[in-house]
Design an enzyme around this catalytic site. Structure first.
Site, PDB file in Angstrom:
ATOM      1  N   ASP A  16       0.814  -1.220   0.000  1.00  0.00           N
ATOM      2  CA  ASP A  16       0.000   0.000   0.000  1.00  0.00           C
ATOM      3  C   ASP A  16       0.841   1.261   0.000  1.00  0.00           C
ATOM      4  OD1 ASP A  16      -2.215  -1.614   0.036  1.00  0.00           O
ATOM      5  OD2 ASP A  16      -2.592  -1.396   2.175  1.00  0.00           O
ATOM      6  N   ASP A 127      -7.549   0.972  11.290  1.00  0.00           N
ATOM      7  CA  ASP A 127      -6.335   1.776  11.435  1.00  0.00           C
ATOM      8  C   ASP A 127      -6.509   3.216  10.971  1.00  0.00           C
ATOM      9  OD1 ASP A 127      -4.859  -0.154  12.655  1.00  0.00           O
ATOM     10  OD2 ASP A 127      -3.870  -0.858  10.841  1.00  0.00           O
ATOM     11  N   SER A 179      -2.465 -10.194   4.180  1.00  0.00           N
ATOM     12  CA  SER A 179      -2.253  -8.880   4.782  1.00  0.00           C
ATOM     13  C   SER A 179      -1.703  -9.099   6.187  1.00  0.00           C
ATOM     14  CB  SER A 179      -3.573  -8.097   4.842  1.00  0.00           C
ATOM     15  OG  SER A 179      -3.391  -6.861   5.491  1.00  0.00           O
TER      16      SER A 179
END
Length: 408
Positions: A16, A127, A179
């Site tokens: 990301d 998050d 992830s």
């Protein structure tokens, strides 16, 4: 689209954040993208080469900040002392790592005079809230750029394709793109086959901090943890700082298959998600700390503190670390920990943690009172009057019911 000349990016070197650097330049015309890495104990394998990679990807500068001591002392230990676990399982490994990183980012952002702060959190996750509530607490005037909310990339597969197109170096592949989030306290795994709760996790393939219980030794391992005022200070009699204690317990816990959690949790944004968490050292510390509290806290304090722990966990999970309520609860917790000092011996065996004895100079356990043998301090006749008074509401209610129902 508004132009930002200088943006500070929370950077991990993962998929990301790697592609966000060229995307920020394309989208906002950024002249500078400053990358900030918070070292919260994710390990040299994740930190190695980040500076070269960030610069090669287009960052003008990179900060790699060692936050491990602050992370442990100011976030992990206060949460441990509170006994806070989210939904009875999750030891909040990612949750309390975000505020310490975001707080340092704001400090750097102010020093660098940036126009905005960016992060790589998805619009589906927790998050984003944790980062942005911390930014609001220390720099409410700074805009936040969250690419996942506005860019055209809709999946990790499209991210990988974009990275390849922009020549962004990545280690991830289409076949292995779990992830993950790793720090000193834990390692999380999400995605791929784990997205179906019916699938048993492939533990022997995904575990990194330890082994599955089946592969743990066939003999138990004993470990003793010492606490002072609720804070762990030694392992097996050896005094250590907080970071070293967690590393030592991660090792012994991992070797014994301890601290593996498979959980379907309720995310703050409303959906349920499934993940596997490895928290070997943390699981040992939570267990040992609770055992010592059983010995040192009176009943009313222990029971009320268990209620506080639920709210404390929610606050941490929801990114509300820097709030008056969390600070107030920590003050309450600190008061309860004044006598939580002593040693807890545990037996680790194939994923299990078993109590093996606890001692404390502040123990409230009295063998003189608790013994099944003869004693001279407890008059058992006193219990009759106690029960009569304690049960008086029950007695009165029973008599009223009988009268109403015409029972003589």
């Amino acid at each position: 689209m508004k132009k930002y000349n200088k943006v500070l990016l929370a950077y991990s070197g993962g998929l990301d954040t790697s592609i966000i650097i060229p995307w920020l330049k394309e989208t906002y015309g950024c002249e500078e993208v400053i990358a900030v890495v918070g070292d919260v104990g994710q390990g040299d394998d994740e930190l190695e080469g980040l500076e070269e990679k960030a610069i090669k990807t287009g960052a003008s500068k990179i900060y790699i900040e060692n936050l491990q001591k602050e992370f442990v002392e100011d976030y992990i230990f206060p949460t441990l002392k509170a006994g806070a676990t989210y939904e009875g399982k999750y030891l909040l490994g990612t949750s309390f790592a975000r505020p310490v990183i975001a707080k340092r980012m704001v400090e750097i952002a102010k020093a660098e005079g940036v126009d905005a702060i960016a992060h790589g959190c998805t619009g589906k996750g927790n998050d984003q809230v944790r980062f942005e509530l911390t930014i609001k607490a220390f720099a409410p005037e700074l805009p936040v750029v969250a690419p996942w909310r506005i860019w055209d990339l809709k999946s990790r597969e499209e991210e990988i394709a974009y990275a390849i197109e922009k020549n962004v170096p990545i280690k991830i592949t289409y076949e292995t793109n779990y992830s993950k989030d790793k720090n000193l306290w834990h390692l999380s795994h999400e995605g791929l086959d784990l997205e179906d709760p019916a699938n048993e996790p492939k533990y022997d393939e995904i575990l990194e901090m330890g082994v599955s219980p089946e592969k743990a030794p066939d003999v138990p391992t004993y470990v003793t943890v010492s606490f002072e005022k609720g804070i762990p200070v030694a392992v097996n009699g050896e005094k250590m700082d907080g970071v070293s204690i967690i590393k030592a317990l991660n090792k012994v816990g991992g070797e014994n298959g301890v601290g593996i959690i498979d959980m379907v949790e309720n995310r703050l944004v409303g959906m349920k998600s499934r993940g596997v968490y490895e928290t070997p050292g943390g699981s040992i510390l939570y267990y040992a700390h609770k055992e010592l509290e059983y010995l040192c806290l009176d009943r009313e304090t222990l029971h009320y503190k268990e209620q506080i722990a639920l709210k404390f966990a929610d606050l941490v999970y929801n990114g509300q670390w820097f709030t008056p309520l969390r600070e107030a609860l920590s003050s309450f917790v600190d008061k309860t920990q004044e006598t939580v000092t002593g040693d807890v011996k545990l037996k680790l065996y194939k994923g299990n943690i078993v109590s093996a004895g606890s001692t404390s100079p502040y123990t409230l356990y009295s063998e003189e009172y608790a013994t099944f043998g003869e004693d001279s301090v407890y008059d058992q006749n006193d219990s009759a009057g106690f029960i009569n008074l304690f049960g008086l509401p029950v007695t009165v209610k029973a008599k009223m019911d009988a009268k109403v129902n015409g029972v003589k």
